[in-house]
Design a protein around this motif. Structure first.
Motif, PDB file in Angstrom:
ATOM      1  N   LYS A   1       0.844  -1.194   0.000  1.00 41.38           N
ATOM      2  CA  LYS A   1       0.000   0.000   0.000  1.00 41.38           C
ATOM      3  C   LYS A   1       0.880   1.244   0.000  1.00 41.38           C
ATOM      4  CE  LYS A   1      -4.100  -1.938   2.156  1.00 41.38           C
ATOM      5  NZ  LYS A   1      -5.347  -1.431   2.733  1.00 41.38           N
TER       6      LYS A   1
ATOM      7  N   SER B   1      -9.115   3.365   4.362  1.00 41.69           N
ATOM      8  CA  SER B   1      -7.850   2.639   4.205  1.00 41.69           C
ATOM      9  C   SER B   1      -7.879   1.264   4.864  1.00 41.69           C
ATOM     10  CB  SER B   1      -6.690   3.460   4.790  1.00 41.69           C
ATOM     11  OG  SER B   1      -6.695   3.421   6.214  1.00 41.69           O
ATOM     12  N   ARG B   2      -8.829   1.032   5.733  1.00 44.63           N
ATOM     13  CA  ARG B   2      -8.922  -0.260   6.433  1.00 44.63           C
ATOM     14  C   ARG B   2      -9.454  -1.376   5.537  1.00 44.63           C
ATOM     15  NH1 ARG B   2     -11.082   2.750  11.741  1.00 44.63           N
ATOM     16  NH2 ARG B   2      -9.034   3.169  12.653  1.00 44.63           N
TER      17      ARG B   2
ATOM     18  N   CYS C   1      -8.097  -1.311  -0.425  1.00 45.89           N
ATOM     19  CA  CYS C   1      -7.663   0.089  -0.541  1.00 45.89           C
ATOM     20  C   CYS C   1      -6.164   0.121  -0.827  1.00 45.89           C
ATOM     21  CB  CYS C   1      -7.980   0.854   0.746  1.00 45.89           C
ATOM     22  SG  CYS C   1      -7.554   2.605   0.644  1.00 45.89           S
TER      23      CYS C   1
ATOM     24  N   TYR D   1      -3.958   2.441  -0.292  1.00 42.22           N
ATOM     25  CA  TYR D   1      -3.116   3.296   0.555  1.00 42.22           C
ATOM     26  C   TYR D   1      -3.320   2.964   2.026  1.00 42.22           C
ATOM     27  CZ  TYR D   1      -7.248   6.181   1.599  1.00 42.22           C
ATOM     28  OH  TYR D   1      -8.481   6.627   2.018  1.00 42.22           O
ATOM     29  N   GLU D   2      -2.329   3.341   2.827  1.00 43.07           N
ATOM     30  CA  GLU D   2      -2.418   3.256   4.277  1.00 43.07           C
ATOM     31  C   GLU D   2      -1.970   4.595   4.844  1.00 43.07           C
ATOM     32  OE1 GLU D   2       0.447   0.690   6.264  1.00 43.07           O
ATOM     33  OE2 GLU D   2       1.772   0.798   4.527  1.00 43.07           O
ATOM     34  N   VAL D   3      -2.595   5.009   5.929  1.00 39.34           N
ATOM     35  CA  VAL D   3      -2.235   6.265   6.584  1.00 39.34           C
ATOM     36  C   VAL D   3      -1.168   5.942   7.629  1.00 39.34           C
ATOM     37  CG1 VAL D   3      -3.047   8.208   7.960  1.00 39.34           C
ATOM     38  CG2 VAL D   3      -4.504   7.264   6.144  1.00 39.34           C
TER      39      VAL D   3
ATOM     40  N   PRO E   1     -11.775   9.839  -0.126  1.00 44.50           N
ATOM     41  CA  PRO E   1     -11.161   8.509  -0.110  1.00 44.50           C
ATOM     42  C   PRO E   1     -11.111   7.857  -1.495  1.00 44.50           C
ATOM     43  CG  PRO E   1     -12.679   8.733   1.731  1.00 44.50           C
ATOM     44  CD  PRO E   1     -12.882   9.941   0.847  1.00 44.50           C
TER      45      PRO E   1
ATOM     46  N   ALA F   1      -7.581   7.065  -3.444  1.00 44.78           N
ATOM     47  CA  ALA F   1      -7.304   5.685  -3.851  1.00 44.78           C
ATOM     48  C   ALA F   1      -6.998   5.600  -5.347  1.00 44.78           C
ATOM     49  CB  ALA F   1      -8.488   4.773  -3.497  1.00 44.78           C
TER      50      ALA F   1
END
Length: 191
Positions: free
Chosen positions: A5, A26-27, A31, A33-35, A182, A186
């Protein structure tokens, strides 16, 4: 093995409702990406407390008394240390210097509460209502040196209804922001 991610850093100045929407999206395992960091120019920003409660790394520093160059240098270090690849501004109420933008060229996104290029800057909802526009809305765009002037990646329209005030329109636009940001982030990191 799950695909890697993209590492996202979120900058905010307040409660972080868009940050919350980005983190919650993001969970989803799908998805892209991750924060990995939530940073703020306001050490007491409520969004920081929420991020900490979620186990997300946080960073904060007030630029008061140290000046913009020193503040941005410290922010750059925090972003690099967290190996951030893309920055998402989410209610970050500071103007970013041209030097900072250049260091992240094409890698900073922002959500703006108008249908850009209309109503750059502040008071967007009041301006749309005063102009008699049938719709307001929000835009996700790439941050450039020009205020709210980068490429628009996505928009969401919100009807302006009779009797709307800047506050009532803002509340509905914020709901649209939470859906739009979001999805566009993404799409952006996956390209």
């Amino acid at each position: 093995m799950a695909p890697r991610k993209v590492r996202v850093g979120i900058l905010l100045s307040g409660r972080g409702s868009n940050m919350t929407a980005l983190v919650e999206a993001s969970r989803d395992p799908a998805c892209p990406y991750e924060v990995v960091l939530v940073a703020s120019d306001k050490p007491a920003a409520p969004g920081l407390a929420w991020a900490m409660d979620q186990g997300i790394a946080t960073w904060s520093l007030s630029p008061k008394g140290i000046g913009k160059p020193a503040y941005e240098a410290a922010l750059q270090t925090a972003l690099r240390d967290a190996q951030v690849e893309t920055i998402a501004l989410a209610g970050y109420m500071r103007l970013i210097s041209d030097t900072f933008v250049a260091a992240w060229r094409g890698g900073i996104l922002n959500i703006h509460p108008s249908l850009l290029p209309k109503y750059k800057g502040l008071d967007t909802h009041a301006r749309a209502i005063a102009a008699g526009d049938p719709v307001g809305g929000c835009s996700v765009h790439i941050v450039t040196e020009e205020l709210d002037g980068g490429e628009v990646l996505g928009q969401s329209e919100v009807a302006i209804v009779p009797g709307d005030t800047a506050e009532t329109l803002a509340a509905r636009v914020l709901e649209a922001e939470h859906r739009l940001y979001p999805r566009i982030l993404a799409e952006f990191v996956a390209r």
